[in-house]
Design an enzyme around this catalytic site. Structure first.
Site, PDB file in Angstrom:
ATOM      1  N   ASP A   7      31.090  -8.978   3.955  1.00  0.00           N
ATOM      2  CA  ASP A   7      31.126  -8.093   5.128  1.00  0.00           C
ATOM      3  C   ASP A   7      29.903  -8.144   5.985  1.00  0.00           C
ATOM      4  OD1 ASP A   7      32.060  -5.747   6.628  1.00  0.00           O
ATOM      5  OD2 ASP A   7      30.674  -4.458   5.626  1.00  0.00           O
ATOM      6  N   ASP A   9      28.409  -5.773   8.970  1.00  0.00           N
ATOM      7  CA  ASP A   9      27.468  -4.530   9.192  1.00  0.00           C
ATOM      8  C   ASP A   9      27.154  -3.699   8.050  1.00  0.00           C
ATOM      9  OD1 ASP A   9      28.191  -5.113  11.739  1.00  0.00           O
ATOM     10  OD2 ASP A   9      29.453  -3.727  12.231  1.00  0.00           O
TER      11      ASP A   9
END
Length: 219
Positions: A7, A9
């Site tokens: 991922d 952020d």
């Protein structure tokens, strides 16, 4: 295939890429000075459950819908240069370990592709799976999304679609699979891999990781 999924952020980077992009554009006069505050307000509405991921995508993309593709690419290059010093050494080291192990390293993010491309390149990742932004006939972004966003339960479908395009086995049949994320919204994909890792997890994900004995990283 041996697969390491990341991922973006608050996982590979300790900040929100959409906010960083908005702040950078506002500092250069491309967006109004109040654009970061309006984006932050939208993010808060999202966290509070009063805004969905599509609305958050519009908040990032719609303000730059007037930019032609050449100008957007030029801005993305400048943004990449500005982001390079902000990338954590620990994240570079994590990706490097997976590279050395021979794993295919892929960024899997809900952010729009043109922002995801910046960070996938900066981290030296092999591939990117992201939310696809719609464009008009002239190539301008519209603020809308093509298909489902690469978020929550849809992330698995995006990963499986990407694997099919590589003529690779399904995720369950990969020789190795890992996924790193900070958010409980990513639980479906975390549960689908062999090695789920919570990175700076939110409260719900932290509880799930502790209950399931998953590795937790804090930096």
């Amino acid at each position: 295939m041996q697969l390491a999924l990341f991922d973006l952020d608050h996982t590979l980077i300790p900040f929100d890429s959409g906010m960083a992009w908005t702040e950078w554009l506002a500092a250069r006069g491309v967006l109004p000075a109040d654009a970061p505050q309006r984006h932050l307000d939208c993010c808060r509405e999202y966290v509070a459950g009063r805004q969905d991921i599509c609305g958050l995508h519009r908040a990032t993309v719609a303000p730059i819908a007037h930019l032609d593709p050449v100008e957007l690419e030029r801005l993305a290059q400048g943004f990449a240069a500005a982001m390079l010093p902000r990338l954590p050494a620990a994240s570079h080291a994590l990706v490097a370990r997976h590279h050395r192990a021979g794993h295919r390293c892929v960024l899997v993010t809900a952010t729009t592709r043109f922002i995801g491309e910046v960070f996938a390149s900066l981290f030296g990742l092999h591939d990117l799976i992201a939310t696809e932004s719609a464009r008009d006939d002239a190539g301008h972004l519209t603020g809308e999304i093509v298909g489902d966003p690469c978020w929550g339960p849809h992330k698995i479908a995006h990963v499986e679609g990407w694997l099919a395009r590589q003529a690779a086995p399904r995720l369950a049949d990969c020789a190795f699979s890992a996924f790193y994320s900070d958010a409980a919204s990513d639980l479906p994909l975390l549960q689908a891999v062999q090695q789920p890792v919570a990175v700076r997890p939110d409260e719900r994900l932290r509880g799930e990781a502790l209950a399931r004995g998953w590795q937790i990283l804090h930096a």
